[in-house]
Structure formats: C-alpha cells, structure tokens
Write a protein that holds these residues in place. Structure first.
Motif, mmCIF file in Angstrom:
data_model
loop_
_atom_site.group_PDB
_atom_site.id
_atom_site.type_symbol
_atom_site.label_atom_id
_atom_site.label_comp_id
_atom_site.label_asym_id
_atom_site.label_seq_id
_atom_site.Cartn_x
_atom_site.Cartn_y
_atom_site.Cartn_z
ATOM 1 N N ILE A 67 0.850 -1.189 0.000
ATOM 2 C CA ILE A 67 0.000 0.000 0.000
ATOM 3 C C ILE A 67 0.880 1.232 0.000
ATOM 4 C CG2 ILE A 67 -1.758 1.300 1.248
ATOM 5 C CD1 ILE A 67 -2.752 -1.360 2.366
ATOM 6 N N ILE A 68 0.631 2.096 -0.960
ATOM 7 C CA ILE A 68 1.382 3.335 -1.125
ATOM 8 C C ILE A 68 0.471 4.486 -0.706
ATOM 9 C CG2 ILE A 68 2.551 4.831 -2.791
ATOM 10 C CD1 ILE A 68 2.938 2.181 -4.481
ATOM 11 N N ALA A 69 1.008 5.401 0.105
ATOM 12 C CA ALA A 69 0.240 6.558 0.574
ATOM 13 C C ALA A 69 0.759 7.820 -0.083
ATOM 14 C CB ALA A 69 0.346 6.678 2.089
ATOM 15 N N HIS A 70 -0.157 8.685 -0.470
ATOM 16 C CA HIS A 70 0.164 10.015 -1.006
ATOM 17 C C HIS A 70 -0.455 11.027 -0.042
ATOM 18 C CE1 HIS A 70 1.251 8.016 -4.766
ATOM 19 N NE2 HIS A 70 0.093 7.384 -4.699
ATOM 20 N N THR A 89 4.887 7.496 0.002
ATOM 21 C CA THR A 89 5.664 6.492 0.715
ATOM 22 C C THR A 89 4.964 5.144 0.651
ATOM 23 O OG1 THR A 89 6.766 5.960 2.800
ATOM 24 C CG2 THR A 89 4.599 6.960 2.961
ATOM 25 N N VAL A 90 5.757 4.088 0.699
ATOM 26 C CA VAL A 90 5.176 2.758 0.826
ATOM 27 C C VAL A 90 4.793 2.635 2.294
ATOM 28 C CG1 VAL A 90 5.569 0.282 0.669
ATOM 29 C CG2 VAL A 90 6.546 1.807 -1.059
ATOM 30 N N GLY A 143 -5.295 12.006 2.636
ATOM 31 C CA GLY A 143 -4.564 11.852 1.380
ATOM 32 C C GLY A 143 -5.229 10.812 0.508
ATOM 33 N N SER A 144 -4.415 10.055 -0.200
ATOM 34 C CA SER A 144 -4.953 9.006 -1.061
ATOM 35 C C SER A 144 -4.065 7.767 -0.981
ATOM 36 C CB SER A 144 -5.063 9.494 -2.508
ATOM 37 O OG SER A 144 -3.780 9.820 -3.016
ATOM 38 N N LEU A 145 -4.646 6.655 -1.389
ATOM 39 C CA LEU A 145 -3.950 5.370 -1.336
ATOM 40 C C LEU A 145 -3.844 4.779 -2.731
ATOM 41 C CD1 LEU A 145 -5.826 3.863 1.733
ATOM 42 C CD2 LEU A 145 -3.469 4.682 1.700
ATOM 43 N N GLN A 146 -2.836 3.955 -2.899
ATOM 44 C CA GLN A 146 -2.636 3.218 -4.141
ATOM 45 C C GLN A 146 -2.116 1.836 -3.768
ATOM 46 O OE1 GLN A 146 -0.122 5.335 -6.846
ATOM 47 N NE2 GLN A 146 -0.691 4.057 -8.570
ATOM 48 N N MET A 147 -2.449 0.844 -4.590
ATOM 49 C CA MET A 147 -2.021 -0.524 -4.310
ATOM 50 C C MET A 147 -1.045 -0.996 -5.369
ATOM 51 S SD MET A 147 -5.634 -2.194 -3.301
ATOM 52 C CE MET A 147 -6.501 -1.648 -1.866
ATOM 53 N N SER A 148 -0.137 -1.832 -4.925
ATOM 54 C CA SER A 148 0.838 -2.457 -5.807
ATOM 55 C C SER A 148 0.723 -3.964 -5.583
ATOM 56 C CB SER A 148 2.232 -1.942 -5.441
ATOM 57 O OG SER A 148 3.222 -2.618 -6.154
ATOM 58 N N LEU A 149 0.426 -4.710 -6.644
ATOM 59 C CA LEU A 149 0.205 -6.148 -6.537
ATOM 60 C C LEU A 149 1.536 -6.882 -6.440
ATOM 61 C CD1 LEU A 149 -1.944 -8.397 -6.630
ATOM 62 C CD2 LEU A 149 -1.715 -8.387 -9.109
ATOM 63 N N ARG A 150 1.620 -7.814 -5.505
ATOM 64 C CA ARG A 150 2.837 -8.599 -5.280
ATOM 65 C C ARG A 150 2.733 -9.942 -5.975
ATOM 66 N NH1 ARG A 150 5.694 -6.852 -0.402
ATOM 67 N NH2 ARG A 150 6.657 -8.882 -0.329
ATOM 68 N N SER A 151 3.863 -10.468 -6.365
ATOM 69 C CA SER A 151 3.932 -11.828 -6.893
ATOM 70 C C SER A 151 3.714 -12.799 -5.745
ATOM 71 C CB SER A 151 5.310 -12.072 -7.517
ATOM 72 O OG SER A 151 5.514 -13.449 -7.727
ATOM 73 N N GLN A 161 13.011 3.091 0.553
ATOM 74 C CA GLN A 161 13.136 4.490 0.928
ATOM 75 C C GLN A 161 11.850 4.878 1.650
ATOM 76 O OE1 GLN A 161 15.339 6.903 -1.139
ATOM 77 N NE2 GLN A 161 14.615 8.765 -0.181
ATOM 78 N N GLN A 162 11.965 5.488 2.804
ATOM 79 C CA GLN A 162 10.783 5.784 3.606
ATOM 80 C C GLN A 162 9.807 6.701 2.887
ATOM 81 O OE1 GLN A 162 10.509 3.461 5.604
ATOM 82 N NE2 GLN A 162 10.258 4.559 7.503
ATOM 83 N N VAL A 163 10.254 7.840 2.429
ATOM 84 C CA VAL A 163 9.351 8.815 1.841
ATOM 85 C C VAL A 163 9.884 9.230 0.483
ATOM 86 C CG1 VAL A 163 8.352 11.115 2.108
ATOM 87 C CG2 VAL A 163 8.661 9.660 4.107
ATOM 88 N N ALA A 164 8.994 9.229 -0.493
ATOM 89 C CA ALA A 164 9.373 9.693 -1.829
ATOM 90 C C ALA A 164 8.977 11.160 -1.953
ATOM 91 C CB ALA A 164 8.672 8.859 -2.897
ATOM 92 N N SER A 165 9.930 11.959 -2.353
ATOM 93 C CA SER A 165 9.708 13.391 -2.564
ATOM 94 C C SER A 165 10.626 13.808 -3.702
ATOM 95 C CB SER A 165 10.026 14.181 -1.292
ATOM 96 O OG SER A 165 11.406 14.016 -0.978
ATOM 97 N N TRP A 166 10.622 15.109 -4.046
ATOM 98 C CA TRP A 166 11.519 15.569 -5.115
ATOM 99 C C TRP A 166 12.971 15.348 -4.728
ATOM 100 C CZ3 TRP A 166 9.793 15.911 -9.702
ATOM 101 C CH2 TRP A 166 8.480 16.293 -9.947
ATOM 102 N N ASP A 167 13.296 15.581 -3.461
ATOM 103 C CA ASP A 167 14.670 15.367 -3.000
ATOM 104 C C ASP A 167 15.046 13.885 -3.077
ATOM 105 O OD1 ASP A 167 15.025 18.058 -2.472
ATOM 106 O OD2 ASP A 167 14.433 17.861 -0.361
ATOM 107 N N ALA A 168 14.139 13.012 -2.648
ATOM 108 C CA ALA A 168 14.406 11.574 -2.699
ATOM 109 C C ALA A 168 14.560 11.099 -4.137
ATOM 110 C CB ALA A 168 13.286 10.799 -2.006
ATOM 111 N N LEU A 169 13.738 11.641 -5.050
ATOM 112 C CA LEU A 169 13.846 11.281 -6.470
ATOM 113 C C LEU A 169 15.194 11.745 -7.025
ATOM 114 C CD1 LEU A 169 12.628 10.138 -9.068
ATOM 115 C CD2 LEU A 169 11.598 12.384 -9.466
ATOM 116 N N ALA A 170 15.612 12.960 -6.693
ATOM 117 C CA ALA A 170 16.899 13.464 -7.166
ATOM 118 C C ALA A 170 18.042 12.611 -6.633
ATOM 119 C CB ALA A 170 17.067 14.925 -6.747
#
Length: 178
Positions: A67-70, A89-90, A143-151, A161-170
């Motif tokens: 589960i990914i949170a925005h 973030t995941v 916020g909002s949620l998104q799902m990622s399907l696992r094998s 990585q704990q939190v994805a942001s512009w700095d984390a992407l860079a």
C-alpha cells in the motif's frame, strides 16, 4: 354412450407406468462467517479506492499487496523546517486482500475483472493489524492510497526508501545514473 365407448378405449390402451423422478438435492452452500477468514491478530478493514489505483481493478481476494500513501504534509510539519509538500511512501508491505466488493472467494477460471475495471470505485477489504487500520483510516481522510500487486512467490518485505519526494527522487537518480 359416447362416454362408455371412450372408457372402453382408455381401458384397452397399454398402461403407462409412471416413474418417480429422483429429487436431486442441491449441494449445500457453506455458510462461513467472514470473520473466520480474517487471520488471527488481524482486523478486516475496508477501504474505498479508485479502480485504477487498485492495479486497474485486477486486485482479487487472496492477493497480497503493498500500500502506497500520497499525503500533503502541512506547513511546518516537515522535519527539515521547510515545506515538504506532497509526499509518497510505501505505507505497508505484504497485506492480504480478504475481499473485493462482496467477493471473498479467490476466483476460479473466470475472474470478475471486467466488472471491477468498469467500476470507478472498489471496496477492498484487507487483513491489517489494529495499528495499520488506524493509519489507513488517517491516510484515507488526509490523502490518497494506491495498491501495488505482489507476486505470490515474493513474501519478504524489502527495505525501501521511507518517503518519496523531489529530494528523494533526485538522490535516487543521482545514485543510479550518476
């Protein structure tokens, strides 16, 4: 006269033996309480999520997801002292899907994917700890949620990585591509 002639004709016709048609009993539908499907120590928790955010509506009972949170970070809440804006973030890994809509049986040969893909919103019931349920509720309101399907072969959690942001992407691009 006509009636007695008809009675004689009927009496001379061969008798049809009536066969009893066996009563076919339908198999009993197993009525299992949904709570019995919830793993020990977990709670069944339902979230409403867009079909696209649920892997295009391809999520099914029995699947495991991440589960990914925005979230929008409020002013002054960022650790660095500056506004962090929207972060991704995941939130959780390896979460079991108990049901999609009212379907809580893993599908057989013909999954109901067409219906799920056409639906704009899906009710997805997950097996989560009480703490995870509280955090999911918070993220859903803020916020909002998104799902990622696992094998099915992948059962281990990964250090992410704990939190994805512009700095984390860079930082990620710099590390991967130089």
């Amino acid at each position: 006269k006509d009636h007695s002639a008809l009675a004689k004709r009927v009496a001379t016709q061969p008798t049809v033996i009536q066969q009893q048609v066996p009563v076919i009993k339908k198999p009993e539908v197993q009525k299992m309480a949904f709570s019995l499907r919830t793993p020990p120590g977990k709670r069944a928790f339902t979230i409403k999520i867009g079909s696209l955010s649920a892997v295009g509506g391809l999520i099914n009972a029995g699947d495991f997801i991440d589960i990914i949170a925005h979230l929008d970070v409020p002013r002054g809440a960022a650790r660095s002292g500056r506004d962090a804006g929207r972060v991704t973030t995941v939130l959780f890994q390896n979460i079991q899907v108990l049901a999609v809509g009212t379907n809580f049986n893993p599908t057989g040969e013909v999954p109901p994917y067409e219906m799920q893909q056409r639906s704009g919103q899906l009710n997805v019931t997950l097996a989560v700890s009480p703490e995870e349920a509280g955090l999911l509720s918070f993220v859903q309101t803020k916020g909002s949620l998104q799902m990622s399907l696992r094998s099915p072969a992948e059962t281990e959690d990964k250090l992410l990585q704990q939190v994805a942001s512009w700095d984390a992407l860079a930082d990620f691009v710099l590390e991967q591509q130089g």
